[in-house]
Design a protein around this motif. Sequence first.
Motif, short mmCIF file in Angstrom:
data_model
loop_
_atom_site.label_atom_id
_atom_site.label_comp_id
_atom_site.label_asym_id
_atom_site.label_seq_id
_atom_site.Cartn_x
_atom_site.Cartn_y
_atom_site.Cartn_z
N LYS A 110 0.93 -1.19 0.10
CA LYS A 110 -0.07 0.19 -0.01
C LYS A 110 0.72 1.43 0.01
CE LYS A 110 -3.64 -2.49 0.56
NZ LYS A 110 -4.78 -2.71 -0.37
N THR A 111 0.69 2.28 -0.55
CA THR A 111 0.89 3.60 -0.50
C THR A 111 0.04 4.44 0.21
OG1 THR A 111 2.08 3.25 -2.79
CG2 THR A 111 1.83 5.72 -2.02
N THR A 133 2.79 9.16 -6.66
CA THR A 133 2.53 8.00 -7.59
C THR A 133 3.57 7.81 -8.38
OG1 THR A 133 1.20 9.66 -9.03
CG2 THR A 133 -0.15 8.43 -7.42
N ASP A 190 -3.22 4.74 -1.99
CA ASP A 190 -4.15 3.79 -1.33
C ASP A 190 -4.79 4.64 -0.27
OD1 ASP A 190 -3.90 1.44 -3.00
OD2 ASP A 190 -1.71 1.49 -2.15
N ILE A 191 -3.82 5.25 0.61
CA ILE A 191 -4.35 5.89 1.85
C ILE A 191 -3.79 7.28 1.81
CG2 ILE A 191 -4.09 5.75 4.23
CD1 ILE A 191 -2.84 2.70 3.85
#
Length: 101
Positions: free
Chosen positions: A10-11, A82, A89-90
């Motif tokens: 997740k990013t 990005t 994602d968060i």
Amino acid sequence: MSDFISLSDKTALITGASSGIGAATARLFARLGARVAIGYNRNALGADQVSQSIQQAGGKCITVQAEMLHAVEISRLVEETTGKLGPIDILVNNAGSLVEI
């Protein structure tokens, strides 16, 4: 941390992450496995310290300076995040300051 909590792959983009709640959130998310973008405005030293602590613990992060009052800087913050870490994602929208009216 509990084994069942994982943010691997997740990013997370966290604004206002150079100190206080934002810094603690960035460190926690990294410890849970997230790639973290540390958004900050004026506190470059604090952002660098948070970044170093995450990297020393084996986490992946970047720091990005952006003034959240300017749409062009917000766009750059998202694009840099990005581009270097993958899709967001968060989002923790933690940036803030007192504004006199």
